[in-house]
Design a protein around this motif. Structure first.
Motif, PDB file in Angstrom:
ATOM      1  N   ALA A 167     -10.234 -12.957 -49.815  1.00 37.22           N
ATOM      2  CA  ALA A 167     -11.552 -14.290 -49.072  1.00 37.22           C
ATOM      3  C   ALA A 167     -11.416 -14.956 -50.500  1.00 37.22           C
ATOM      4  CB  ALA A 167     -12.181 -12.475 -49.549  1.00 37.22           C
ATOM      5  N   PRO A 168     -10.443 -16.554 -49.142  1.00 35.01           N
ATOM      6  CA  PRO A 168     -10.513 -17.137 -50.415  1.00 35.01           C
ATOM      7  C   PRO A 168     -11.698 -18.405 -50.802  1.00 35.01           C
ATOM      8  CG  PRO A 168      -9.548 -17.543 -48.197  1.00 35.01           C
ATOM      9  CD  PRO A 168      -9.772 -16.108 -47.988  1.00 35.01           C
ATOM     10  N   LYS A 169     -12.692 -17.987 -50.262  1.00 34.64           N
ATOM     11  CA  LYS A 169     -13.611 -18.401 -50.471  1.00 34.64           C
ATOM     12  C   LYS A 169     -14.391 -17.811 -52.009  1.00 34.64           C
ATOM     13  CE  LYS A 169     -14.920 -20.864 -46.254  1.00 34.64           C
ATOM     14  NZ  LYS A 169     -15.946 -20.890 -44.585  1.00 34.64           N
ATOM     15  N   ARG A 170     -14.681 -17.151 -51.744  1.00 32.61           N
ATOM     16  CA  ARG A 170     -15.607 -16.143 -52.291  1.00 32.61           C
ATOM     17  C   ARG A 170     -14.695 -16.422 -53.743  1.00 32.61           C
ATOM     18  NH1 ARG A 170     -20.809 -15.981 -51.571  1.00 32.61           N
ATOM     19  NH2 ARG A 170     -20.954 -15.574 -49.596  1.00 32.61           N
ATOM     20  N   ILE A 171     -13.462 -16.201 -53.445  1.00 32.88           N
ATOM     21  CA  ILE A 171     -12.073 -16.186 -54.671  1.00 32.88           C
ATOM     22  C   ILE A 171     -12.507 -17.352 -55.185  1.00 32.88           C
ATOM     23  CG2 ILE A 171      -9.587 -15.725 -55.160  1.00 32.88           C
ATOM     24  CD1 ILE A 171      -9.670 -13.067 -53.597  1.00 32.88           C
ATOM     25  N   ALA A 172     -12.243 -17.896 -54.639  1.00 32.82           N
ATOM     26  CA  ALA A 172     -12.155 -19.712 -55.684  1.00 32.82           C
ATOM     27  C   ALA A 172     -13.449 -19.674 -55.987  1.00 32.82           C
ATOM     28  CB  ALA A 172     -11.681 -20.735 -54.266  1.00 32.82           C
ATOM     29  N   GLU A 173     -14.396 -19.420 -55.328  1.00 28.06           N
ATOM     30  CA  GLU A 173     -16.599 -19.384 -55.740  1.00 28.06           C
ATOM     31  C   GLU A 173     -16.445 -18.877 -57.412  1.00 28.06           C
ATOM     32  OE1 GLU A 173     -20.575 -18.499 -55.176  1.00 28.06           O
ATOM     33  OE2 GLU A 173     -19.049 -18.272 -53.439  1.00 28.06           O
ATOM     34  N   GLN A 226     -13.466 -18.178 -59.537  1.00 24.45           N
ATOM     35  CA  GLN A 226     -12.868 -18.819 -60.070  1.00 24.45           C
ATOM     36  C   GLN A 226     -13.512 -19.747 -61.393  1.00 24.45           C
ATOM     37  OE1 GLN A 226      -8.713 -20.091 -58.481  1.00 24.45           O
ATOM     38  NE2 GLN A 226      -8.146 -20.139 -60.594  1.00 24.45           N
ATOM     39  N   LYS A 227     -13.618 -20.340 -60.137  1.00 22.54           N
ATOM     40  CA  LYS A 227     -14.624 -21.637 -60.419  1.00 22.54           C
ATOM     41  C   LYS A 227     -15.974 -21.588 -61.395  1.00 22.54           C
ATOM     42  CE  LYS A 227     -17.675 -26.106 -58.778  1.00 22.54           C
ATOM     43  NZ  LYS A 227     -17.821 -26.272 -57.746  1.00 22.54           N
ATOM     44  N   ASN A 228     -16.293 -20.289 -61.236  1.00 18.72           N
ATOM     45  CA  ASN A 228     -17.472 -19.458 -61.984  1.00 18.72           C
ATOM     46  C   ASN A 228     -16.981 -18.743 -63.311  1.00 18.72           C
ATOM     47  OD1 ASN A 228     -19.135 -20.787 -60.300  1.00 18.72           O
ATOM     48  ND2 ASN A 228     -19.417 -18.660 -58.907  1.00 18.72           N
ATOM     49  N   HIS A 232      -1.074 -13.469 -60.692  1.00 11.70           N
ATOM     50  CA  HIS A 232      -2.067 -12.248 -60.805  1.00 11.70           C
ATOM     51  C   HIS A 232      -3.382 -12.886 -60.248  1.00 11.70           C
ATOM     52  CE1 HIS A 232       1.330  -9.515 -63.368  1.00 11.70           C
ATOM     53  NE2 HIS A 232       1.064  -8.834 -63.328  1.00 11.70           N
ATOM     54  N   ILE A 233      -4.646 -11.723 -59.876  1.00  9.35           N
ATOM     55  CA  ILE A 233      -5.328 -12.266 -60.078  1.00  9.35           C
ATOM     56  C   ILE A 233      -6.047 -11.330 -61.092  1.00  9.35           C
ATOM     57  CG2 ILE A 233      -5.891 -11.013 -58.292  1.00  9.35           C
ATOM     58  CD1 ILE A 233      -8.623 -12.602 -57.474  1.00  9.35           C
ATOM     59  N   ALA A 234      -7.589 -11.513 -61.567  1.00  5.34           N
ATOM     60  CA  ALA A 234      -7.818  -9.685 -62.860  1.00  5.34           C
ATOM     61  C   ALA A 234      -9.214 -11.001 -63.130  1.00  5.34           C
ATOM     62  CB  ALA A 234      -7.526 -10.559 -64.213  1.00  5.34           C
ATOM     63  N   PHE A 235      -9.807 -10.108 -63.641  1.00 14.21           N
ATOM     64  CA  PHE A 235     -11.156 -10.317 -64.045  1.00 14.21           C
ATOM     65  C   PHE A 235     -11.573 -10.632 -65.463  1.00 14.21           C
ATOM     66  CE2 PHE A 235     -13.860  -7.581 -60.770  1.00 14.21           C
ATOM     67  CZ  PHE A 235     -14.634  -8.238 -59.962  1.00 14.21           C
ATOM     68  N   THR A 236     -12.066 -11.853 -65.487  1.00 13.00           N
ATOM     69  CA  THR A 236     -12.685 -11.999 -67.307  1.00 13.00           C
ATOM     70  C   THR A 236     -13.416 -11.781 -67.690  1.00 13.00           C
ATOM     71  OG1 THR A 236     -13.883 -13.724 -66.644  1.00 13.00           O
ATOM     72  CG2 THR A 236     -11.883 -14.922 -66.184  1.00 13.00           C
ATOM     73  N   PRO A 237     -13.298 -11.873 -69.383  1.00  9.75           N
ATOM     74  CA  PRO A 237     -15.071 -11.401 -69.551  1.00  9.75           C
ATOM     75  C   PRO A 237     -16.230 -11.221 -68.874  1.00  9.75           C
ATOM     76  CG  PRO A 237     -12.757 -11.929 -71.063  1.00  9.75           C
ATOM     77  CD  PRO A 237     -12.679 -12.703 -70.176  1.00  9.75           C
ATOM     78  N   ALA A 238     -16.640 -12.519 -69.000  1.00  3.80           N
ATOM     79  CA  ALA A 238     -18.236 -12.493 -68.051  1.00  3.80           C
ATOM     80  C   ALA A 238     -18.007 -11.740 -66.856  1.00  3.80           C
ATOM     81  CB  ALA A 238     -17.852 -13.975 -68.071  1.00  3.80           C
TER      82      ALA A 238
END
Length: 404
Positions: free
Chosen positions: A361-367, A369-371, A380-386
């Motif tokens: 899901a490149p668009k949603r993942i990029a969005e 990440q931007k937010n 890796h790919i991981a959630f931030t605390p937010a």
């Protein structure tokens, strides 16, 4: 597309395996519980234990005859065993020993195997614990939920805070050096002071592992019925966020590392068995309703205790393969993997599935990440605390794009 073959490119000759054994009996059903349990069903317990042993025997026979496609052709070594329920601590210790003996006869065990027993406070006894420790049980998960007697009564629990203190002292005295305590937040009538009391208990006793879950109103529970009738005073959103912050800050200050959304551990004490669920590793479920995940395929035993017993009595393995697509399996790997604080190892995901997780899901993942909701690195790919606070929304966006 249909998932018709192993998604692994090359299975290792020897692979670790987790075993889950479901004991569905308990004293009472807690008001929030929707697990597969049977309170006040004493007459079913002895036949059920016989079925468990027979299932293990059938697994052993099938391995020897190479008649078990979900375990062949990999050679497995059991490195975790988990007795869950229900209340497995209601089992006579000799029955646990007998089940472990049967498992050791049917499977190869690693020398450092982690063997966990779930327990309710008030159900542990010194002699029985000594028997369990001698048999190899080296981790106990204690269902505390709260150190407030008022809240425990509100939850429908059968123990008191005094039972918790007695049992954790008993565990220490009998040589159990790996103890998890389960707590809940977001409870009806729960205050910040109650959360602080729970943290004080943890500070005093220093259990090696803490699981702290937010209350979820599951369908067909007493709490759900109360909520529908306006009789469940749940905390407001602002208080719930304060409770979560109190838990996170308090456990961090005490030296517990958050390694999964709801799980915290002192160094080297993360739950090896539960990590299998979040990492899409192999585990085999034994008992009524037990789930398995083996070589990229999911299986489940019958959820009816009589249907389960009938399969066993007629000499059939109860594991039934669930029809799933490759896409469903991949999304489950993402959903579970992102529960871990370190997230998903992109190289391992690619080696296993032949796709970079970012390409799902490149668009949603990029969005995201931007937010500031996802952290993406070369490895890796991981959630931030937010992002952890809105994980369901992010996952829904990923699924929406993935399903296209």
């Amino acid at each position: 597309m249909k998932k018709t073959e192993n998604t692994f490119q090359a299975a290792p000759e020897i692979r670790p395996l987790g075993l889950y054994i479901h004991y569905p009996f308990c004293q009472e059903r807690c008001f929030y519980c929707d697990f597969l349990t049977f309170p006040h069903a004493e007459a079913l317990q002895a036949p059920y234990l016989s079925s468990l042993k027979q299932e293990i025997h059938l697994l052993d026979q099938a391995q020897g005859r190479q008649q078990m496609p979900f375990l062949a052709p990999v050679s497995y070594v059991v490195d975790t065993v988990y007795f869950g329920g229900g209340t497995p601590s209601l089992l006579p210790p000799e029955a646990v020993v007998s089940l472990l003996d049967a498992l050791r006869a049917a499977f190869s065990f690693a020398k450092d195997v982690e063997i966990t027993l779930e327990a309710n406070p008030g159900t542990l006894h010194r002699d029985g614990l000594a028997t369990l420790v001698a048999a190899g049980v080296n981790r106990v998960s204690l269902g505390v939920q709260s150190m407030s007697d008022t809240l425990l009564t509100r939850l429908g629990r059968t123990h008191t805070a005094a039972d918790v203190t007695r049992d954790i002292a008993l565990l220490r005295e009998t040589g159990v050096r790996n103890v998890n305590v389960d707590f809940l937040l977001g409870l009806p009538g729960q205050s910040l002071e109650a959360i602080r009391r729970d943290l004080s208990f943890i500070e005093e006793w220093r259990p090696q592992h803490v699981s702290w879950y937010s209350l979820i109103l599951e369908e067909k529970t007493y709490f759900s019925w109360q909520a529908q009738h306006g009789d469940l005073p749940l905390p407001e959103e602002a208080l719930l966020l304060q409770e979560e912050e109190e838990v996170l800050n308090g456990l961090s200050a005490l030296g517990y590392a958050r390694y999964e959304i709801s799980n915290f551990a002192l160094p080297s004490y993360a739950s090896r068995h539960n990590l299998k669920y979040w990492s899409a590793a192999d585990y085999l479920g034994i008992g009524v309703g037990a789930a398995s995940y083996l070589q990229g395929e999911r299986y489940r035993n019958p959820a009816g205790i009589h249907a389960y017993g009938k399969e066993i009595a007629e000499g059939r393995l109860p594991q039934q393969r669930e029809e799933r697509t490759l896409e469903e399996d991949l999304f489950e790997q993402v959903m579970m993997g992102l529960r871990k604080i370190q997230g998903i190892d992109r190289n391992a995901f690619y080696a296993r599935n032949g796709i970079d997780v970012l390409d799902m899901a490149p668009k949603r993942i990029a969005e995201a990440q931007k937010n500031g909701l996802l952290c993406v690195t070369p490895t890796h790919i991981a959630f931030t605390p937010a992002g952890l606070n809105v994980q369901n929304d992010v996952l829904s966006d990923i699924l929406w794009e993935w399903e296209g």
